[in-house]
Structures are given as structure tokens and as C-alpha cells.
Motif scaffolding. Structure first.
Motif, PDB file in Angstrom:
ATOM      1  N   TYR A  57       0.816  -1.207   0.000  1.00  0.00           N
ATOM      2  CA  TYR A  57       0.000   0.000   0.000  1.00  0.00           C
ATOM      3  C   TYR A  57       0.855   1.264   0.000  1.00  0.00           C
ATOM      4  CZ  TYR A  57      -4.712  -1.977   0.753  1.00  0.00           C
ATOM      5  OH  TYR A  57      -5.930  -2.588   0.596  1.00  0.00           O
ATOM      6  N   GLN A  58       0.305   2.290  -0.623  1.00  0.00           N
ATOM      7  CA  GLN A  58       0.916   3.613  -0.663  1.00  0.00           C
ATOM      8  C   GLN A  58      -0.129   4.638  -0.207  1.00  0.00           C
ATOM      9  OE1 GLN A  58       4.083   3.975  -1.651  1.00  0.00           O
ATOM     10  NE2 GLN A  58       4.350   1.847  -2.297  1.00  0.00           N
ATOM     11  N   PRO A  59       0.286   5.783   0.334  1.00  0.00           N
ATOM     12  CA  PRO A  59      -0.679   6.865   0.560  1.00  0.00           C
ATOM     13  C   PRO A  59      -1.387   7.161  -0.764  1.00  0.00           C
ATOM     14  CG  PRO A  59       1.392   7.361   1.621  1.00  0.00           C
ATOM     15  CD  PRO A  59       1.641   6.147   0.771  1.00  0.00           C
ATOM     16  N   THR A  60      -2.702   7.219  -0.745  1.00  0.00           N
ATOM     17  CA  THR A  60      -3.473   7.269  -1.990  1.00  0.00           C
ATOM     18  C   THR A  60      -4.495   8.402  -1.959  1.00  0.00           C
ATOM     19  OG1 THR A  60      -3.247   4.864  -2.208  1.00  0.00           O
ATOM     20  CG2 THR A  60      -4.944   5.916  -3.547  1.00  0.00           C
ATOM     21  N   MET A  61      -4.570   9.135  -3.050  1.00  0.00           N
ATOM     22  CA  MET A  61      -5.600  10.156  -3.216  1.00  0.00           C
ATOM     23  C   MET A  61      -6.841   9.508  -3.817  1.00  0.00           C
ATOM     24  SD  MET A  61      -4.192  12.912  -2.056  1.00  0.00           S
ATOM     25  CE  MET A  61      -5.298  14.224  -2.638  1.00  0.00           C
ATOM     26  N   PHE A  62      -8.013  10.016  -3.445  1.00  0.00           N
ATOM     27  CA  PHE A  62      -9.271   9.476  -3.941  1.00  0.00           C
ATOM     28  C   PHE A  62     -10.166  10.610  -4.433  1.00  0.00           C
ATOM     29  CE2 PHE A  62      -7.713   6.254  -1.132  1.00  0.00           C
ATOM     30  CZ  PHE A  62      -8.179   5.045  -1.627  1.00  0.00           C
ATOM     31  N   LYS A  63     -11.045  10.270  -5.355  1.00  0.00           N
ATOM     32  CA  LYS A  63     -12.149  11.147  -5.714  1.00  0.00           C
ATOM     33  C   LYS A  63     -13.416  10.502  -5.187  1.00  0.00           C
ATOM     34  CE  LYS A  63     -10.312  13.520  -9.782  1.00  0.00           C
ATOM     35  NZ  LYS A  63     -10.506  13.824 -11.232  1.00  0.00           N
ATOM     36  N   VAL A  64     -14.210  11.292  -4.457  1.00  0.00           N
ATOM     37  CA  VAL A  64     -15.361  10.749  -3.740  1.00  0.00           C
ATOM     38  C   VAL A  64     -16.651  11.131  -4.444  1.00  0.00           C
ATOM     39  CG1 VAL A  64     -16.565  10.703  -1.527  1.00  0.00           C
ATOM     40  CG2 VAL A  64     -14.060  10.912  -1.585  1.00  0.00           C
ATOM     41  N   THR A  65     -17.409  10.119  -4.839  1.00  0.00           N
ATOM     42  CA  THR A  65     -18.698  10.332  -5.500  1.00  0.00           C
ATOM     43  C   THR A  65     -19.815   9.779  -4.637  1.00  0.00           C
ATOM     44  OG1 THR A  65     -17.736  10.163  -7.715  1.00  0.00           O
ATOM     45  CG2 THR A  65     -20.119   9.856  -7.534  1.00  0.00           C
ATOM     46  N   ARG A  66     -20.830  10.589  -4.374  1.00  0.00           N
ATOM     47  CA  ARG A  66     -22.003  10.099  -3.651  1.00  0.00           C
ATOM     48  C   ARG A  66     -23.155   9.882  -4.609  1.00  0.00           C
ATOM     49  NH1 ARG A  66     -26.633  11.899  -0.813  1.00  0.00           N
ATOM     50  NH2 ARG A  66     -26.139  14.115  -1.044  1.00  0.00           N
ATOM     51  N   LYS A  67     -23.748   8.711  -4.529  1.00  0.00           N
ATOM     52  CA  LYS A  67     -24.954   8.401  -5.269  1.00  0.00           C
ATOM     53  C   LYS A  67     -25.996   7.942  -4.256  1.00  0.00           C
ATOM     54  CE  LYS A  67     -22.517   6.944  -9.468  1.00  0.00           C
ATOM     55  NZ  LYS A  67     -22.293   5.830 -10.430  1.00  0.00           N
ATOM     56  N   ASP A  68     -26.939   8.819  -3.964  1.00  0.00           N
ATOM     57  CA  ASP A  68     -27.955   8.524  -2.964  1.00  0.00           C
ATOM     58  C   ASP A  68     -27.281   8.192  -1.633  1.00  0.00           C
ATOM     59  OD1 ASP A  68     -29.698   9.001  -5.063  1.00  0.00           O
ATOM     60  OD2 ASP A  68     -29.886   6.893  -5.565  1.00  0.00           O
ATOM     61  N   GLN A  69     -27.498   6.980  -1.109  1.00  0.00           N
ATOM     62  CA  GLN A  69     -26.889   6.604   0.169  1.00  0.00           C
ATOM     63  C   GLN A  69     -25.616   5.790  -0.010  1.00  0.00           C
ATOM     64  OE1 GLN A  69     -30.914   5.362   1.888  1.00  0.00           O
ATOM     65  NE2 GLN A  69     -29.672   5.521   3.734  1.00  0.00           N
ATOM     66  N   THR A  70     -24.950   5.944  -1.132  1.00  0.00           N
ATOM     67  CA  THR A  70     -23.708   5.212  -1.354  1.00  0.00           C
ATOM     68  C   THR A  70     -22.562   6.176  -1.601  1.00  0.00           C
ATOM     69  OG1 THR A  70     -23.967   5.041  -3.747  1.00  0.00           O
ATOM     70  CG2 THR A  70     -25.020   3.335  -2.414  1.00  0.00           C
ATOM     71  N   ILE A  71     -21.384   5.727  -1.224  1.00  0.00           N
ATOM     72  CA  ILE A  71     -20.159   6.481  -1.464  1.00  0.00           C
ATOM     73  C   ILE A  71     -19.179   5.583  -2.204  1.00  0.00           C
ATOM     74  CG2 ILE A  71     -18.040   7.276  -0.315  1.00  0.00           C
ATOM     75  CD1 ILE A  71     -20.053   9.422  -0.438  1.00  0.00           C
ATOM     76  N   GLN A  72     -18.601   6.121  -3.270  1.00  0.00           N
ATOM     77  CA  GLN A  72     -17.519   5.439  -3.961  1.00  0.00           C
ATOM     78  C   GLN A  72     -16.301   6.361  -3.916  1.00  0.00           C
ATOM     79  OE1 GLN A  72     -19.726   4.892  -7.705  1.00  0.00           O
ATOM     80  NE2 GLN A  72     -19.279   2.710  -7.519  1.00  0.00           N
ATOM     81  N   ALA A  73     -15.305   5.960  -3.150  1.00  0.00           N
ATOM     82  CA  ALA A  73     -14.049   6.698  -3.118  1.00  0.00           C
ATOM     83  C   ALA A  73     -13.109   5.994  -4.082  1.00  0.00           C
ATOM     84  CB  ALA A  73     -13.474   6.717  -1.710  1.00  0.00           C
TER      85      ALA A  73
END
Length: 283
Positions: free
Chosen positions: A104-120
Motif C-alpha cells: 500500500y501507498q498513501p493514496t488520493m481518492f475522488k469521492v462520489t455520492r450516489k444517494d446513500q452510497t459512497i464510492q471513493a
């Protein structure tokens, strides 16, 4: 955080989380008088428009997923569905079949919310390798983090305040999900600003993180027991063929961090599914 060592656990790879925020409305009634006639006007306050055709509440809740459309039918008919309750008294110990090695490495994410879900969604960085794990000689790349409050998996019938699900995919498109329970306690600095992003998120929009997630820091200590089994995704279409590895000991997040997550994600957990003939393994 302590350096992670190779973690031994059982993995069987077989035939590979995210949900609807129920629309609600409130009514404001005002009376207007015109030409001695009183007219009642009702104003409906608008809420966020849903983006998914399934949800966790109402007519599209988990009990209805299998009938929403044919692509979701496996939610009703599948025999290897997730999540499950892990009965630790029925777990089979076998340390020889698989290992997990963290890269593992320190990782940047883009966070998308769709209703009650989160996808980072993990973002590749120039000059830095992606976060990876190696299981039974096969390498998997970390693709996203999904969050559920409360947890989806149970341990001896117990729920946890939250559950982080780290989805990995191999070069031959096999899915491995590492699941970590969360309880309230000390602030978790490794998760960076994901909780505050969730709290401020607008439905259907994507936000880039300002801080990197210390991915290795959100994994429990390397002597922690891991449970492995063959399952499915926990959101439609709940396709099977997913290898799950669930840590026994939870990590912690602060009261504020958990409240930030619950602001938009509360009760986004699919109920536990029948184990059927599956065997849960452990290290």
C-alpha cells in the motif's frame, strides 16, 4: 502506524459496494385570500433527485432488489450472497491456502455520492505505484473504498458502527474485498478528509480529496484474525464471484467522523444473507 507484515488467511476465489436516499418532502400550507375566496396553496420542498433505481428503503429496498429488473434477479436466486453473519464457532482454520501481502501507498481518492452510497475511487499518481495486495500469488490493485453505516457483515450476530470495504481487482478481473469494521473511539487520521467530504457531499457529484488516505493505516494490526469466504457484491446487481476477507478486530473513528458519515449514509446496509453451503475460513 505499525508496519504490516504478511497476513495469512484463507481465500477461495470463485465464480465480484452503494444506495438510494429515499426522496422525502414536506408541505408548507399558506392561505391566500382573493375576492373574498380563500385558496389553500401547498408548496412542496424539493429534495435531492435520486440517481439509482434501487435503495435501502421503501418499494426499492433490499427485499425488492431481485424484482426491480432481470439483471438484479441474482439478489433473490443467488446461493453465495453477501454480506453474512460470521459465526466464529463454525469457522475452519487453515493457514496454508493463501497469504495477503500489502503493498500500500498513501493514496488520493475522488469521492462520489450516489444517494446513500459512497464510492471513493483511487487515483493514480505520477511516479508512485498504485496500492496493491498479493493473495495466493495473484496481485490485486486497490480500486475504491465503500462505506456502510452500520456494518453490513456481522460477527457472532453483532453489528458495528460502520464498515469500510476496500475493493481490489486483479489483471484477470477477479475481485477481492477487504472489509474492516469501525467502532467509535479515537479519531482516525489515516482516513483523512473522507468523512467531512461525505458530510458536505451533493448527490451525484464528485469531490477530489485534499489529503491522501494512509491506506495501510486503515488496516488493523498484522496479527489480527481474518475471515475469508466466497460471496457477492452487496449492492445491485449483487453478482457473485467475490472473495471477501473480513478483519475480526475493528478500527476506530471519532464521534464527529462517524456523525459526518451518518449524515448522508445512515442505514445503507444490506441485511445479512444465508450462508448456505459455504465454509468460512480463517488464519
Amino acid at each position: 502506524m505499525p508496519k504490516k507484515k504478511v497476513i495469512t488467511c484463507i481465500v477461495t476465489i470463485a465464480a465480484s459496494c452503494v444506495l438510494v436516499l429515499g426522496a422525502c418532502s414536506s408541505e408548507d400550507s399558506t392561505s391566500k385570500t382573493k375576492d373574498t375566496k380563500t385558496t389553500q396553496t401547498t408548496t412542496k420542498k424539493t429534495t435531492e433527485k435520486t440517481t439509482l433505481d434501487w435503495s435501502y428503503q421503501g418499494d426499492t429496498d433490499p427485499s425488492h432488489w431481485g424484482s426491480i429488473k432481470k439483471e438484479y434477479k441474482i439478489s433473490d436466486t443467488g446461493k453465495k450472497q453477501s454480506p453474512i453473519n460470521i459465526d466464529t464457532k463454525k469457522v475452519k482454520e487453515d493457514k496454508t491456502k493463501a497469504t495477503i501481502e500489502y503493498k500500500y501507498q498513501p493514496t488520493m481518492f475522488k469521492v462520489t455520492r450516489k444517494d446513500q452510497t459512497i464510492q471513493a475511487i483511487a487515483q493514480s499518481a505520477k511516479g508512485r505505484q498504485d496500492s496493491k495486495v498479493k493473495v495466493a500469488g495473484k496481485e490485486y490493485v486497490l480500486k475504491e473504498i465503500n462505506i456502510h453505516t452500520p456494518s453490513e457483515h456481522q460477527l457472532d450476530g453483532k453489528d458495528f458502527v460502520a464498515e469500510l470495504q476496500l475493493k481490489h481487482v486483479s489483471s484477470d478481473n477477479k475481485t477481492l474485498i477487504i472489509s474492516v469494521f469501525v467502532n467509535q473511539g479515537e479519531e482516525n487520521q489515516a482516513i483523512a478528509d473522507i468523512p467531512s467530504i461525505v458530510a458536505k457531499s451533493k448527490n451525484g457529484e464528485t469531490t477530489a480529496m485534499k489529503q491522501a488516505v494512509s491506506t495501510l493505516g486503515i488496516i488493523p494490526s498484522d496479527d489480527n484474525k481474518v475471515f475469508a469466504y466466497e460471496g457477492s457484491f452487496t449492492t445491485p446487481a449483487t453478482n457473485e464471484g467475490v472473495t471477501w476477507m473480513v478483519y475480526e478486530t475493528p478500527i476506530t473513528m471519532s464521534k464527529q467522523q462517524l456523525q459526518d458519515l451518518k449524515t448522508k449514509l445512515n442505514d445503507n446496509n444490506r441485511p445479512v444473507q444465508a450462508l448456505n453451503n459455504r465454509q468460512v475460513m480463517s488464519n
